[in-house]
Design a protein around this motif. Structure first.
Motif, PDB file in Angstrom:
ATOM      1  N   VAL A  30      36.001  41.072  38.154  1.00 36.83           N
ATOM      2  CA  VAL A  30      37.043  41.767  39.424  1.00 36.83           C
ATOM      3  C   VAL A  30      38.205  40.784  39.301  1.00 36.83           C
ATOM      4  O   VAL A  30      37.943  39.487  39.225  1.00 36.83           O
ATOM      5  N   PRO A  31      39.521  41.374  39.917  1.00 33.60           N
ATOM      6  CA  PRO A  31      40.521  40.607  40.172  1.00 33.60           C
ATOM      7  C   PRO A  31      40.418  39.506  41.384  1.00 33.60           C
ATOM      8  O   PRO A  31      40.011  40.302  42.302  1.00 33.60           O
ATOM      9  N   ILE A  32      40.253  38.326  41.438  1.00 32.91           N
ATOM     10  CA  ILE A  32      40.058  37.511  42.516  1.00 32.91           C
ATOM     11  C   ILE A  32      41.251  36.642  42.670  1.00 32.91           C
ATOM     12  O   ILE A  32      41.819  35.765  41.808  1.00 32.91           O
ATOM     13  N   THR A  33      41.955  36.517  43.959  1.00 34.69           N
ATOM     14  CA  THR A  33      43.032  35.761  44.399  1.00 34.69           C
ATOM     15  C   THR A  33      42.557  34.825  45.259  1.00 34.69           C
ATOM     16  O   THR A  33      41.678  34.967  46.111  1.00 34.69           O
TER      17      THR A  33
ATOM     18  N   PRO B 144      18.091  38.625  56.290  1.00 33.02           N
ATOM     19  CA  PRO B 144      17.804  39.569  57.388  1.00 33.02           C
ATOM     20  C   PRO B 144      17.449  38.643  58.718  1.00 33.02           C
ATOM     21  O   PRO B 144      17.122  39.213  59.894  1.00 33.02           O
ATOM     22  N   GLY B 145      17.516  37.388  58.645  1.00 30.30           N
ATOM     23  CA  GLY B 145      16.941  36.498  59.739  1.00 30.30           C
ATOM     24  C   GLY B 145      17.406  34.939  59.409  1.00 30.30           C
ATOM     25  O   GLY B 145      18.600  34.935  58.794  1.00 30.30           O
ATOM     26  N   PRO B 146      16.900  34.131  59.894  1.00 22.16           N
ATOM     27  CA  PRO B 146      17.011  32.870  59.505  1.00 22.16           C
ATOM     28  C   PRO B 146      16.941  32.405  58.214  1.00 22.16           C
ATOM     29  O   PRO B 146      16.208  33.103  57.389  1.00 22.16           O
ATOM     30  N   MET B 147      18.118  31.739  57.707  1.00 20.97           N
ATOM     31  CA  MET B 147      18.206  31.731  56.219  1.00 20.97           C
ATOM     32  C   MET B 147      17.351  31.145  55.497  1.00 20.97           C
ATOM     33  O   MET B 147      16.879  31.473  54.315  1.00 20.97           O
ATOM     34  N   ALA B 148      16.384  30.127  56.110  1.00 20.83           N
ATOM     35  CA  ALA B 148      15.396  29.527  55.473  1.00 20.83           C
ATOM     36  C   ALA B 148      14.149  30.372  55.209  1.00 20.83           C
ATOM     37  O   ALA B 148      13.470  30.073  54.352  1.00 20.83           O
ATOM     38  N   GLU B 149      13.951  31.571  55.752  1.00 15.74           N
ATOM     39  CA  GLU B 149      13.216  32.447  55.744  1.00 15.74           C
ATOM     40  C   GLU B 149      13.350  33.271  54.433  1.00 15.74           C
ATOM     41  O   GLU B 149      12.320  34.086  53.850  1.00 15.74           O
ATOM     42  N   GLY B 150      14.461  33.072  53.626  1.00 13.51           N
ATOM     43  CA  GLY B 150      14.682  34.004  52.462  1.00 13.51           C
ATOM     44  C   GLY B 150      14.832  35.392  52.736  1.00 13.51           C
ATOM     45  O   GLY B 150      15.374  35.786  53.352  1.00 13.51           O
ATOM     46  N   ASN B 151      14.593  36.084  51.624  1.00 14.83           N
ATOM     47  CA  ASN B 151      14.965  37.528  51.145  1.00 14.83           C
ATOM     48  C   ASN B 151      16.286  37.844  51.364  1.00 14.83           C
ATOM     49  O   ASN B 151      16.563  38.723  51.631  1.00 14.83           O
ATOM     50  N   TRP B 152      17.259  36.951  50.896  1.00 14.39           N
ATOM     51  CA  TRP B 152      18.592  37.004  50.872  1.00 14.39           C
ATOM     52  C   TRP B 152      18.681  38.151  49.814  1.00 14.39           C
ATOM     53  O   TRP B 152      18.325  38.347  48.500  1.00 14.39           O
ATOM     54  N   SER B 153      20.066  38.967  49.869  1.00 17.46           N
ATOM     55  CA  SER B 153      20.652  39.745  49.096  1.00 17.46           C
ATOM     56  C   SER B 153      22.022  39.110  48.708  1.00 17.46           C
ATOM     57  O   SER B 153      22.543  38.699  49.449  1.00 17.46           O
ATOM     58  N   VAL B 154      22.260  39.059  47.431  1.00 16.16           N
ATOM     59  CA  VAL B 154      23.273  38.603  46.646  1.00 16.16           C
ATOM     60  C   VAL B 154      23.981  39.313  45.839  1.00 16.16           C
ATOM     61  O   VAL B 154      23.348  39.941  45.009  1.00 16.16           O
ATOM     62  N   ALA B 155      25.232  39.457  46.043  1.00 12.86           N
ATOM     63  CA  ALA B 155      26.283  39.975  45.134  1.00 12.86           C
ATOM     64  C   ALA B 155      27.194  38.958  44.549  1.00 12.86           C
ATOM     65  O   ALA B 155      27.688  38.092  45.219  1.00 12.86           O
ATOM     66  N   ALA B 156      27.355  38.973  43.533  1.00 15.73           N
ATOM     67  CA  ALA B 156      28.306  38.172  42.730  1.00 15.73           C
ATOM     68  C   ALA B 156      29.508  38.561  42.127  1.00 15.73           C
ATOM     69  O   ALA B 156      29.478  39.752  41.444  1.00 15.73           O
ATOM     70  N   TYR B 157      30.760  38.103  42.064  1.00 11.18           N
ATOM     71  CA  TYR B 157      32.107  38.424  41.660  1.00 11.18           C
ATOM     72  C   TYR B 157      32.684  37.399  40.755  1.00 11.18           C
ATOM     73  O   TYR B 157      32.783  36.348  41.345  1.00 11.18           O
ATOM     74  N   ILE B 158      33.088  37.698  39.538  1.00 15.67           N
ATOM     75  CA  ILE B 158      33.549  36.890  38.709  1.00 15.67           C
ATOM     76  C   ILE B 158      34.987  37.102  38.254  1.00 15.67           C
ATOM     77  O   ILE B 158      35.062  38.489  38.175  1.00 15.67           O
ATOM     78  N   ASP B 159      35.707  36.074  38.092  1.00 14.75           N
ATOM     79  CA  ASP B 159      37.161  36.337  37.815  1.00 14.75           C
ATOM     80  C   ASP B 159      37.228  36.965  36.489  1.00 14.75           C
ATOM     81  O   ASP B 159      36.625  36.900  35.450  1.00 14.75           O
ATOM     82  N   GLU B 160      38.265  38.416  36.573  1.00 14.59           N
ATOM     83  CA  GLU B 160      38.267  39.150  35.468  1.00 14.59           C
ATOM     84  C   GLU B 160      38.963  38.375  34.446  1.00 14.59           C
ATOM     85  O   GLU B 160      38.735  38.920  33.205  1.00 14.59           O
TER      86      GLU B 160
ATOM     87  N   TYR C  30      31.780  23.570  31.061  1.00 14.67           N
ATOM     88  CA  TYR C  30      30.151  24.203  30.819  1.00 14.67           C
ATOM     89  C   TYR C  30      29.961  23.726  29.505  1.00 14.67           C
ATOM     90  O   TYR C  30      30.228  24.850  28.585  1.00 14.67           O
ATOM     91  N   GLY C  31      29.193  22.656  29.140  1.00 14.43           N
ATOM     92  CA  GLY C  31      29.287  22.473  27.680  1.00 14.43           C
ATOM     93  C   GLY C  31      30.394  22.203  27.104  1.00 14.43           C
ATOM     94  O   GLY C  31      31.335  21.414  27.604  1.00 14.43           O
ATOM     95  N   SER C  32      30.989  23.167  26.220  1.00 11.48           N
ATOM     96  CA  SER C  32      32.374  22.924  25.653  1.00 11.48           C
ATOM     97  C   SER C  32      33.327  24.291  26.222  1.00 11.48           C
ATOM     98  O   SER C  32      34.382  24.143  25.717  1.00 11.48           O
ATOM     99  N   VAL C  33      32.718  24.902  27.097  1.00 10.97           N
ATOM    100  CA  VAL C  33      33.510  25.968  27.697  1.00 10.97           C
ATOM    101  C   VAL C  33      34.264  25.629  28.850  1.00 10.97           C
ATOM    102  O   VAL C  33      33.650  24.882  29.705  1.00 10.97           O
ATOM    103  N   ALA C  34      35.529  25.569  28.899  1.00  9.02           N
ATOM    104  CA  ALA C  34      36.548  25.155  29.907  1.00  9.02           C
ATOM    105  C   ALA C  34      36.394  26.385  30.840  1.00  9.02           C
ATOM    106  O   ALA C  34      36.322  27.527  30.837  1.00  9.02           O
ATOM    107  N   LEU C  35      36.465  25.808  32.388  1.00 11.93           N
ATOM    108  CA  LEU C  35      36.413  26.806  33.317  1.00 11.93           C
ATOM    109  C   LEU C  35      37.602  26.646  34.329  1.00 11.93           C
ATOM    110  O   LEU C  35      37.615  27.216  35.194  1.00 11.93           O
ATOM    111  N   ASP C  36      38.646  25.828  33.715  1.00 11.88           N
ATOM    112  CA  ASP C  36      39.890  25.639  34.819  1.00 11.88           C
ATOM    113  C   ASP C  36      40.464  26.717  35.369  1.00 11.88           C
ATOM    114  O   ASP C  36      40.812  27.985  34.525  1.00 11.88           O
ATOM    115  N   GLY C  37      41.025  26.886  36.647  1.00 13.00           N
ATOM    116  CA  GLY C  37      41.593  27.766  37.133  1.00 13.00           C
ATOM    117  C   GLY C  37      40.832  29.156  37.404  1.00 13.00           C
ATOM    118  O   GLY C  37      41.312  30.010  37.956  1.00 13.00           O
ATOM    119  N   LEU C  38      39.650  29.360  37.192  1.00 11.73           N
ATOM    120  CA  LEU C  38      38.689  30.582  37.564  1.00 11.73           C
ATOM    121  C   LEU C  38      38.029  30.444  38.842  1.00 11.73           C
ATOM    122  O   LEU C  38      38.105  29.439  39.523  1.00 11.73           O
TER     123      LEU C  38
END
Length: 208
Positions: A126-129, A72-88, A55-63
């Motif tokens: 978080v730790p992600i394997t 709540p219904g068909p995906m195209a209708e939206g209103n998604w709830s999203v949680a994200a987890y990034i490698d500690e 990402y630019g000059s930032v290496a992301l290898d191995g993450l």
């Protein structure tokens, strides 16, 4: 601005949703993402492993990164709830880069999903394997996610069924799979068990 940074990554991904095999979101008579999920709602954890990336000059290898998405219904209708987890193991610059890429803020494939998100449940480090063993993909976040998928049975000598469904994560090549017994997600007041439910996996090669 995030979208001014040039980035690219390659690696592997898989998911295990709450729909019966095969998911009508991608394979049905209706337009993609417009069919109602087989259970009415869709609960889908998605896991990613970056073999190499910048990402630019930032290496992301191995993450590793994971998302938990509830619709709540068909995906195209939206209103998604999203949680994200990034490698500690990600430092601050790597975490910022991964956040920009996987929310779609930095362009690329995930930008297609951004307008559908109604509720951002936040980001946790978080730790992600992430493991690939033969044709089995598995991912683990202690006390939050336990997920594994195997390819659907097939008469094809490769042992896999691949489709070009146009799925934004991997438009031209997506394996049809199913979740293993014991697959579960628990966080943000939600608990899902997608054992035996629909799954997919694919190599990924992304850029903005």
């Amino acid at each position: 601005m995030a979208d001014q940074v040039q980035w690219q990554l390659s690696g592997d991904y898989f998911e295990n949703c709450s729909c019966s095999v095969v998911c009508p979101c991608l394979v049905s008579k209706a337009a993609p993402l417009t069919s109602r999920p087989t259970e009415g709602v869709c609960n889908v954890p998605v896991a990613f492993h970056i073999e190499s990336g910048k990402y630019g000059s930032v290496a992301l290898d191995g993450l590793n990164v994971a998302l938990a998405i509830q619709t709540p219904g068909p995906m195209a209708e939206g209103n998604w709830s999203v949680a994200a987890y990034i490698d500690e193991r990600a430092d601050d610059k790597q975490a910022e880069a991964l956040g920009a890429i996987f929310t779609g803020a930095a362009g690329g494939p995930m930008a297609a999903f951004a307008p559908l998100i109604g509720k951002n449940l936040g980001v946790k480090k978080v730790p992600i394997t992430y493991r690939v063993e033969g044709k089995t993909r598995s991912a683990e976040i202690p006390a939050i996610l336990h997920m594994s998928v195997d390819p659907l049975p097939t008469a094809h000598p490769s042992g896999e069924m691949w489709a070009n469904t146009g799925h934004p994560i991997s438009p031209d090549k997506l394996a049809l799979a199913m979740g293993a017994s014991g697959n579960s997600f628990t966080d943000h007041g939600m608990r899902w068990d997608n054992s035996g439910k629909n799954g997919h996996y694919a190599p990924i090669r992304w850029t903005n």
